[in-house]
Design an enzyme around this catalytic site. Structure first.
Site, short mmCIF file in Angstrom:
data_model
loop_
_atom_site.label_atom_id
_atom_site.label_comp_id
_atom_site.label_asym_id
_atom_site.label_seq_id
_atom_site.Cartn_x
_atom_site.Cartn_y
_atom_site.Cartn_z
N HIS A 261 0.88 -1.18 0.00
CA HIS A 261 0.00 0.00 0.00
C HIS A 261 0.91 1.23 0.00
CE1 HIS A 261 -3.59 2.25 0.60
NE2 HIS A 261 -3.91 1.92 1.84
N HIS B 214 -1.75 -2.14 -9.79
CA HIS B 214 -2.80 -1.59 -8.93
C HIS B 214 -4.02 -2.48 -9.03
CE1 HIS B 214 -5.58 1.29 -7.13
NE2 HIS B 214 -4.50 1.83 -6.60
N ASP C 240 3.14 5.70 -6.47
CA ASP C 240 4.35 5.57 -5.65
C ASP C 240 5.63 5.46 -6.46
OD1 ASP C 240 3.02 5.64 -3.17
OD2 ASP C 240 2.41 3.56 -3.43
N1 CMC Z 1 5.60 -6.55 -10.10
C1 CMC Z 1 5.53 -7.75 -10.70
N2 CMC Z 1 4.40 -8.45 -10.87
C2 CMC Z 1 3.27 -7.90 -10.41
C3 CMC Z 1 3.26 -6.65 -9.78
C4 CMC Z 1 4.47 -5.96 -9.63
N3 CMC Z 1 4.52 -4.77 -9.05
N4 CMC Z 1 2.00 -6.37 -9.41
C5 CMC Z 1 1.24 -7.40 -9.80
N5 CMC Z 1 2.02 -8.34 -10.41
C6 CMC Z 1 1.56 -9.57 -11.03
C7 CMC Z 1 1.18 -10.60 -9.96
O1 CMC Z 1 2.30 -11.40 -9.61
C8 CMC Z 1 0.10 -11.37 -10.68
O2 CMC Z 1 0.74 -12.24 -11.61
P1 CMC Z 1 0.11 -13.71 -11.89
O3 CMC Z 1 -1.22 -13.46 -12.52
O4 CMC Z 1 1.08 -14.36 -12.80
O5 CMC Z 1 0.00 -14.39 -10.57
C9 CMC Z 1 -0.62 -10.31 -11.49
O6 CMC Z 1 0.36 -9.29 -11.74
C10 CMC Z 1 -1.83 -9.73 -10.78
O7 CMC Z 1 -1.37 -9.17 -9.56
P2 CMC Z 1 -2.11 -9.30 -8.16
O8 CMC Z 1 -1.09 -9.39 -7.09
O9 CMC Z 1 -3.14 -10.38 -8.25
O10 CMC Z 1 -2.84 -7.90 -8.13
P3 CMC Z 1 -3.49 -7.24 -6.87
O11 CMC Z 1 -4.59 -6.39 -7.37
O12 CMC Z 1 -3.82 -8.25 -5.82
O13 CMC Z 1 -2.31 -6.32 -6.26
C11 CMC Z 1 -0.84 -4.54 -5.87
C12 CMC Z 1 -2.19 -4.97 -6.48
C13 CMC Z 1 -0.76 -3.02 -5.92
C14 CMC Z 1 -0.80 -4.97 -4.41
C15 CMC Z 1 0.29 -5.19 -6.68
O14 CMC Z 1 0.27 -4.75 -8.02
C16 CMC Z 1 1.66 -4.88 -6.06
O15 CMC Z 1 2.08 -5.59 -5.14
N6 CMC Z 1 2.39 -3.83 -6.56
C17 CMC Z 1 3.66 -3.45 -5.97
C18 CMC Z 1 3.41 -2.65 -4.69
C19 CMC Z 1 2.91 -1.25 -4.98
O16 CMC Z 1 3.46 -0.55 -5.83
N7 CMC Z 1 1.88 -0.84 -4.24
C20 CMC Z 1 1.33 0.52 -4.33
C21 CMC Z 1 -0.06 0.52 -4.88
S1 CMC Z 1 -0.63 2.16 -5.35
C22 CMC Z 1 -0.69 3.09 -3.91
C23 CMC Z 1 -1.59 2.53 -2.86
O17 CMC Z 1 -2.68 2.04 -3.13
O18 CMC Z 1 -1.19 2.60 -1.72
#
Ligand code: CMC
Length: 423
Positions: A263, A302, A358
């Site tokens: 987050h 996201h 971010d």
């Molecule tokens: N790097 C590499 N792979 C990623 C990333 C990333 N940053 N984000 C998602 N993926 C992949 C993930 O591994 C999954 O792949 P697969 O389908 O092969 O298993 C696919 O993309 C879908 O991801 P998810 O984890 O199911 O997506 P989610 O909606 O649960 O998670 C997230 C969203 C923001 C937690 C995630 O994208 C992430 O961890 N990003 C990095 C951390 C980050 O930058 N967070 C800030 C978010 S914006 C500000 C805020 O809201 O606070």
């Protein structure tokens, strides 16, 4: 075509027609058809938690609006305090309303002296400021016992003002404590953001004169971070608020959620990631590691945006203005290369992973002199406006206490086995 869905229970042949209202269908209607069967939605992937009139987010289109106003227009023409007013009240203020609001916030920027003398003094010298902020916000509740009366709109409004006003003071105090500098009292002749910079950086000069470009850049970042509808931190605020806990405690829970690296804590992790990559030449190898599942590209992806985060675009433009004053952050080249490589790579394209807010904000914070540990605190300061607005909306809607169900997958009932008989 009727705007509804029909669901049939194949066990009984009974069906229910549920209208589609505001883009959603009521689970309550479904419950009437299938009593005792719960709707399974781990991590709220498909659940609309509330009807809300605060922020509109279209993840596919990359659109963000506060109370109907596009984020791009607010970032260009408004100020953080004006945006906070807009969120809380639903309308932009006229000149007199803005003046009154600004005065009200200024009246409440001071913290009780016990914070400085006793509360913060208890922390270890290298305590993470986010931990200090989370506990400090909860501690505020003990100074304002009236806040417990969450049903009184006048009491609620006072706490909203106090929280928006006091959090920058608390945040700056956390930083000053960690670097062993004396605390700086608020200078209420400065604007909201300038005053925060003064409390952060003032040394011996009679009056701190912030660089106007940097103060404006931080104000823009505050606007961009002010709200983001039902995210993890806001959910925490609403959950705790739904139990009628006071807003300081609820905001402390929201800040705790925000601190997580998935987050708001991501901005800190982005900087650590860029530093560990070290050079643009190492970017392809880093991306290969991410694709091989060895960590994430922080600041990318996201839950809702499946397009470029509109906030990230504005942050990138803001970075240019900041670097004109501070000099270019050497990590920028690595970030630009990461973005270029990722946006042309099938792994990121197919998963619709774009830079989020971010990705570039930390580069600005670092160029402005903020230590990495303060980055998530800088996210929390303006997000308070969003948290208190959601809290107010929740109470105005007279929402029931949040209490989801679960699908139990544990052991059946079994008898206790005395210790000596267990193998
Ligand atoms: N790097 C590499 N792979 C990623 C990333 C990333 N940053 N984000 C998602 N993926 C992949 C993930 O591994 C999954 O792949 P697969 O389908 O092969 O298993 C696919 O993309 C879908 O991801 P998810 O984890 O199911 O997506 P989610 O909606 O649960 O998670 C997230 C969203 C923001 C937690 C995630 O994208 C992430 O961890 N990003 C990095 C951390 C980050 O930058 N967070 C800030 C978010 S914006 C500000 C805020 O809201 O606070």
């Amino acid at each position: 075509m009727t705007d509804s869905i029909t669901v049939t229970d194949n066990r009984t042949g009974e069906a229910v027609e549920i209208p589609i209202v505001d883009g959603g269908v009521s689970a309550d209607e479904l419950r009437k058809l299938i009593p005792g069967i719960w709707i399974s939605d781990p991590s709220f992937m498909t659940t609309a938690l509330a009807s809300s009139a605060i922020t509109y987010l279209d993840g596919e289109g990359g659109v963000l609006r506060y109370r109907g106003y596009p984020i791009e227009q607010l970032a260009e023409r408004s100020s953080y305090l004006e945006v906070a007013y807009l969120l809380v009240h639903g309308e932009l203020p006229d000149a007199a309303q803005l003046q009154t609001w600004t005065d009200e916030i200024r009246m409440h920027t001071y913290l009780h002296d016990n914070f400085r003398k006793r509360f913060l003094d208890g922390f270890h010298y290298d305590a993470h400021p986010m931990g200090m902020l989370v506990s400090g916000m909860a501690a505020l509740s003990t100074f304002y016992p009236e806040a417990k009366d969450v049903t009184d709109p006048a009491v609620r409004r006072r706490q909203i003002i106090r929280m928006i006003a006091k959090v920058p003071t608390l945040a700056a105090a956390c930083h000053r404590y960690s670097v062993g500098m004396p605390f700086v009292y608020p200078d209420n002749s400065l604007s909201f953001t300038e005053n925060f910079l003064s409390m952060m950086w003032k040394v011996a000069e009679p009056r701190y004169e912030p660089d106007p470009v940097l103060a404006r850049a931080l104000d823009v970042l505050f606007i961009l971070h002010a709200d983001h509808e039902q995210n993890c931190g806001t959910l925490a605020m609403r959950t705790v608020g739904s139990a009628h806990a006071d807003p300081y405690i609820a905001a402390s829970a929201a800040a705790a959620a925000l601190s997580g690296p998935l987050h708001g804590g991501a901005n800190e992790q982005v900087l650590r990631m860029l530093a560990s990559i070290g050079h643009v030449d190492n970017v392809p190898a880093f991306i290969a590691d991410v694709k091989a599942g060895k960590g994430k590209l922080m600041g990318f992806g996201h839950r809702v945006y499946k397009n470029y985060d509109p906030r990230a675009k504005i942050v990138k433009q803001t970075a240019d203005a900041v670097f004109e004053v501070t000099g270019r952050n050497p990590l920028l080249d690595i970030a630009l290369k990461l973005e270029e490589v990722a946006l042309s790579d099938e792994y990121f394209i197919s998963r619709k992973l774009y830079p989020n807010v971010d990705f570039y904000s930390g580069l600005i914070y670092q160029a402005m002199g903020f230590p990495t540990e303060m980055f998530t605190v800088l996210f929390a300061i303006p997000r308070v406006a969003g948290w208190v607005t959601h809290w107010q909306e929740l109470l105005e809607q007279d929402a029931k206490i949040y209490r989801p169900r679960q699908l139990y997958v544990g052991r059946e009932s079994r008898d206790y086995v005395p210790l000596e008989q267990r193998s």
